[in-house]
Motif scaffolding. Structure first.
Motif, PDB file in Angstrom:
ATOM      1  N   GLU A  73      -3.973   7.106  39.628  1.00  0.00           N
ATOM      2  CA  GLU A  73      -3.956   6.813  38.190  1.00  0.00           C
ATOM      3  C   GLU A  73      -4.502   7.981  37.385  1.00  0.00           C
ATOM      4  O   GLU A  73      -3.954   8.321  36.329  1.00  0.00           O
ATOM      5  CB  GLU A  73      -4.745   5.542  37.897  1.00  0.00           C
ATOM      6  N   ASN A  76      -1.927  10.667  37.312  1.00  0.00           N
ATOM      7  CA  ASN A  76      -0.859  10.280  36.374  1.00  0.00           C
ATOM      8  C   ASN A  76      -1.232  10.693  34.954  1.00  0.00           C
ATOM      9  O   ASN A  76      -0.407  11.273  34.230  1.00  0.00           O
ATOM     10  CB  ASN A  76      -0.615   8.773  36.412  1.00  0.00           C
ATOM     11  N   GLU A 101       4.314   3.128  38.409  1.00  0.00           N
ATOM     12  CA  GLU A 101       4.152   4.562  38.174  1.00  0.00           C
ATOM     13  C   GLU A 101       5.345   5.107  37.399  1.00  0.00           C
ATOM     14  O   GLU A 101       5.179   5.899  36.467  1.00  0.00           O
ATOM     15  CB  GLU A 101       3.985   5.298  39.499  1.00  0.00           C
ATOM     16  N   LEU A 112       4.843   6.825  33.662  1.00  0.00           N
ATOM     17  CA  LEU A 112       5.041   8.262  33.470  1.00  0.00           C
ATOM     18  C   LEU A 112       6.282   8.627  32.670  1.00  0.00           C
ATOM     19  O   LEU A 112       6.363   9.727  32.140  1.00  0.00           O
ATOM     20  CB  LEU A 112       5.122   8.955  34.838  1.00  0.00           C
TER      21      LEU A 112
END
Length: 101
Positions: free
Chosen positions: A14, A17, A40, A44
């Motif tokens: 995380e 990210n 994810e 993103l």
């Protein structure tokens, strides 16, 4: 980038990210990020391309219009869950599974 965070623990993943999003905002560079993680991908992306298995074809292109900059709280938005469901359903269609309407 092909699954660059796949082997990491969730907290590190995380944080990376968020770091990737920061670099993207600062540089304005295009990033193609391959992941098998639906959350994810939604977190993103500005656009998600869902592929079918072999032979790989595009099943769906899903625009992601979540607010920027993204934060940990982004993952709690109703729109985040709606997008994750849309991606999951496109993956199921692409794999030949029935999708509930």
């Amino acid at each position: 980038m092909d699954e660059p965070f796949g082997a990491l623990d969730e907290i590190t993943r995380e944080n990376l990210n968020l770091e990737l999003l920061r670099l993207w905002r600062e540089t304005g560079k295009t990033v193609i990020f391959v992941t098998h993680s639906i959350p994810e991908a939604v977190f993103l992306s500005t656009r998600i391309v869902v592929m079918t298995p072999r032979p790989g074809k595009i099943e769906a292109i899903i625009p992601v219009d979540l607010p920027q900059p993204r934060s940990f709280e982004t993952r709690e938005l109703p729109e985040f869950f709606r997008l994750a469901t849309e991606v999951r359903e496109a993956l199921r269609r692409g794999h030949g599974y029935e999708v509930a309407e």
